[in-house]
Scaffold this active site. Structure first.
Site: not given
Ligand code: RRO
Length: 300
Positions: A42, A125, A212, A260
């Protein structure tokens, strides 16, 4: 081959946002490993170094992370997207975040010349105050951000939702109303771990998001509910590591899947899952994966 929001994917697997997506080289490696599409880390307005370490821990049945949106910001990321686009036909989806509609618009406009094939709006997030789920928990805010981006770009806009809400369907409907062409479900589930010897939370940020194997049933239920209520396609993500997981997600209602956490174990996961789905289709006499999207919604 599948088509989703007008994009042609060689198979229904994609690299999920945030995993291996911070450089063009690592995205390209995923396309070479067989991903049907790749989603970037992101990207936001300003460079961010993220939360302090530890920022990711392996629990055995999943990971907890609180990376804290580390990213180089949009002006420095355009080259990375361009470098992938130059070297592959595999669609590249730019994941973007912001604190409000104006931020999202600025980042989308800043990245559009690098020719991403779609935008994925991160409104999910779970541990970034003022960003992500701070927006994604509010249907009006999701509608506002989504319509603002849809108004200024002419490529598909996907919206990635958080499971950390009472009713994910209401949020999905808001995104659909605003012009989203697809929903991505789900982002990570709010979680934490405590080190009993020190008595402190393990993550630098104290809490984070679980991904996970452990989250697959949560993701399945979200996708199942969204499929019942929405007309736009759903991309399922959460705990998929085998072709059987992917078929389950597709039967819940996903037109494609993102992967992921499983990439950490084996980057061949994309081709293994794609091959497994194909073999399953052949064995069962289906022409393609589209024929089993939402199959689990049958009542008789
Ligand atoms: O960067 C993060 O800590 C993070 C993001 Br942008 C997200 O969308 N989901 C996540 O679990 N971590």
């Amino acid at each position: 081959m599948i088509e989703i929001t007008g994009l042609k994917l060689k198979n229904p697997t994609m690299l999920a946002a945030g995993v291996m997506g911070t450089t063009g080289a690592s995205l390209l490696r995923m396309t070479n490993a067989g991903a049907g599409a790749v989603v970037t880390k992101s990207i936001g307005l300003e460079p961010k170094s993220g939360h302090s370490n530890p920022s990711m821990i392996d629990l055995g049945y999943g990971f907890i992370n609180a990376m804290g949106l580390p990213n180089p910001s949009y002006p420095d990321f355009t080259d990375e997207i361009e470098s992938v686009k130059k070297n592959t036909d595999t669609p590249v989806i730019a994941s973007i975040f912001g604190g409000d509609a104006a931020d999202f618009v600025k980042v989308a406009e800043g990245l559009i010349d690098s020719n991403p094939d779609a935008f994925e709006l991160n409104v999910s997030c779970p541990h970034a105050q003022g960003y992500g789920a701070s927006i994604g928990g509010d249907a009006c805010a999701v509608e506002d951000v989504t319509s603002a981006v849809c108004d200024v770009v002419d490529i598909p806009v996907w919206v990635k939702l958080t499971p950390n809400v009472t009713d994910i369907v209401t949020i999905g409907q808001a995104a659909q109303r605003a012009g989203a062409e697809a929903i991505v479900a789900i982002n990570t589930v709010k979680a934490m771990a405590i080190d009993i010897h020190s008595g402190y939370p393990v993550l630098g940020n104290r809490f984070g998001g679980l991904s996970g194997k452990a989250v697959k049933p949560v993701a399945l239920k979200c996708v199942y509910d969204l499929y019942s209520a929405l007309e736009i396609p759903i991309i399922g993500v959460g705990g998929i590591s085998t072709w059987e997981d992917a078929v389950e997600m597709i039967m819940a209602g996903a037109s494609a899947v993102q992967i992921g956490s499983a990439v950490y174990d084996d980057i061949n996961v994309f081709s293994n899952i794609a091959d497994g789905i194909d073999e399953f289709m052949n064995e069962k006499g289906y022409k393609n994966s589209a024929q089993i999207v939402g199959l689990a919604h049958r009542r008789n």
